[in-house]
Motif scaffolding. Sequence first.
Motif, PDB file in Angstrom:
ATOM      1  N   SER A  16       0.824  -1.207   0.000  1.00  0.00           N
ATOM      2  CA  SER A  16       0.000   0.000   0.000  1.00  0.00           C
ATOM      3  C   SER A  16       0.861   1.261   0.000  1.00  0.00           C
ATOM      4  O   SER A  16       0.604   2.207  -0.751  1.00  0.00           O
ATOM      5  CB  SER A  16      -0.927   0.014   1.226  1.00  0.00           C
ATOM      6  N   ALA A  19       2.673   1.607  -3.396  1.00  0.00           N
ATOM      7  CA  ALA A  19       1.763   2.046  -4.458  1.00  0.00           C
ATOM      8  C   ALA A  19       1.499   3.543  -4.366  1.00  0.00           C
ATOM      9  O   ALA A  19       1.490   4.252  -5.385  1.00  0.00           O
ATOM     10  CB  ALA A  19       0.445   1.273  -4.362  1.00  0.00           C
ATOM     11  N   ALA A  20       1.306   4.054  -3.139  1.00  0.00           N
ATOM     12  CA  ALA A  20       1.045   5.482  -2.962  1.00  0.00           C
ATOM     13  C   ALA A  20       2.257   6.327  -3.352  1.00  0.00           C
ATOM     14  O   ALA A  20       2.127   7.357  -4.022  1.00  0.00           O
ATOM     15  CB  ALA A  20       0.653   5.761  -1.512  1.00  0.00           C
ATOM     16  N   GLU A  22       4.848   5.409  -5.303  1.00  0.00           N
ATOM     17  CA  GLU A  22       5.155   5.269  -6.730  1.00  0.00           C
ATOM     18  C   GLU A  22       4.190   6.099  -7.571  1.00  0.00           C
ATOM     19  O   GLU A  22       4.553   6.604  -8.635  1.00  0.00           O
ATOM     20  CB  GLU A  22       5.116   3.791  -7.123  1.00  0.00           C
ATOM     21  N   LYS A  23       2.970   6.283  -7.093  1.00  0.00           N
ATOM     22  CA  LYS A  23       2.024   7.166  -7.766  1.00  0.00           C
ATOM     23  C   LYS A  23       2.509   8.603  -7.743  1.00  0.00           C
ATOM     24  O   LYS A  23       2.213   9.407  -8.643  1.00  0.00           O
ATOM     25  CB  LYS A  23       0.647   7.062  -7.085  1.00  0.00           C
ATOM     26  N   ASP A  24       3.294   8.942  -6.691  1.00  0.00           N
ATOM     27  CA  ASP A  24       3.875  10.280  -6.584  1.00  0.00           C
ATOM     28  C   ASP A  24       5.150  10.429  -7.415  1.00  0.00           C
ATOM     29  O   ASP A  24       5.763  11.500  -7.428  1.00  0.00           O
ATOM     30  CB  ASP A  24       4.196  10.602  -5.119  1.00  0.00           C
ATOM     31  N   GLY A  25       5.582   9.348  -8.049  1.00  0.00           N
ATOM     32  CA  GLY A  25       6.747   9.430  -8.920  1.00  0.00           C
ATOM     33  C   GLY A  25       8.041   8.899  -8.337  1.00  0.00           C
ATOM     34  O   GLY A  25       9.112   9.069  -8.923  1.00  0.00           O
ATOM     35  N   GLN A 110       2.959  10.594   2.774  1.00  0.00           N
ATOM     36  CA  GLN A 110       3.349  11.179   1.489  1.00  0.00           C
ATOM     37  C   GLN A 110       3.856  12.611   1.672  1.00  0.00           C
ATOM     38  O   GLN A 110       4.820  13.032   1.022  1.00  0.00           O
ATOM     39  CB  GLN A 110       2.158  11.155   0.528  1.00  0.00           C
TER      40      GLN A 110
END
Length: 230
Positions: A16, A19-20, A22-25, A110
């Motif tokens: 989890s 994924a969060a 990696e979504k931020d780059g 994040q």
Amino acid sequence: MKKILLVEDDHRLSQSVAAALEKDGYTCVPAYDGQMALKAFQQDTYHLVLLDLNLPKMNGIDLCDRFRHMNPAIPILVITAFGDIDSKMEAFETGADDYLVKPFHLKELQAKVKVFLKRAEQPAAAEPVLQLPDIRLDPNKKVAVREGKEIHLTPKEYSLLEYLLRHKKRIISKDELAMNLWDANYGVTHNTIEVYINFLRNKIDKDFDKKLILTKPGFGYYLNDQRDEL
């Protein structure tokens, strides 16, 4: 692309978080036990470590200490279910830069990651050396030297000494230290400040005749630069 070492033995939580982020780059490299994390740290370069404390094969405190000695500059954010003050103090004393207690909101994590990585990518301007006749602190290299001997400090001990040196002309209260050197969510007490001051004294004063960190009872701490007015 910034690379993060994610040390967490809970596979679902690790997935989890990864994924969060990696979504931020960011690129996340998972490690599920202490030995796996140490091997990954030795074999690659990372911009940030997210570190659980309760790990199989090697606990997070020992890992934090190893990471800090291998790379004094890397940010280490502890993520753990241990929310007691002793665990927090042990983590900070070992070299952690911040502490997040489970359960937490992914958005909070994040945000912290973004701050750490943004800060790391901004080159700091060269700062003047801070010193008294008996001690020298180089903010650029994060090195403290007393009478020619390098003193190895944790990040929190270093921050304390740096703050005292930057404000060496006055007495610094415990409330001021708490406000400027601890996260508002840490819940630092006066007793905690005293503990960290003792940690610092044991390293920069214990083996020397002249004591540098002095106390004015009821007011706070100041550095001994041989003035009498305090």
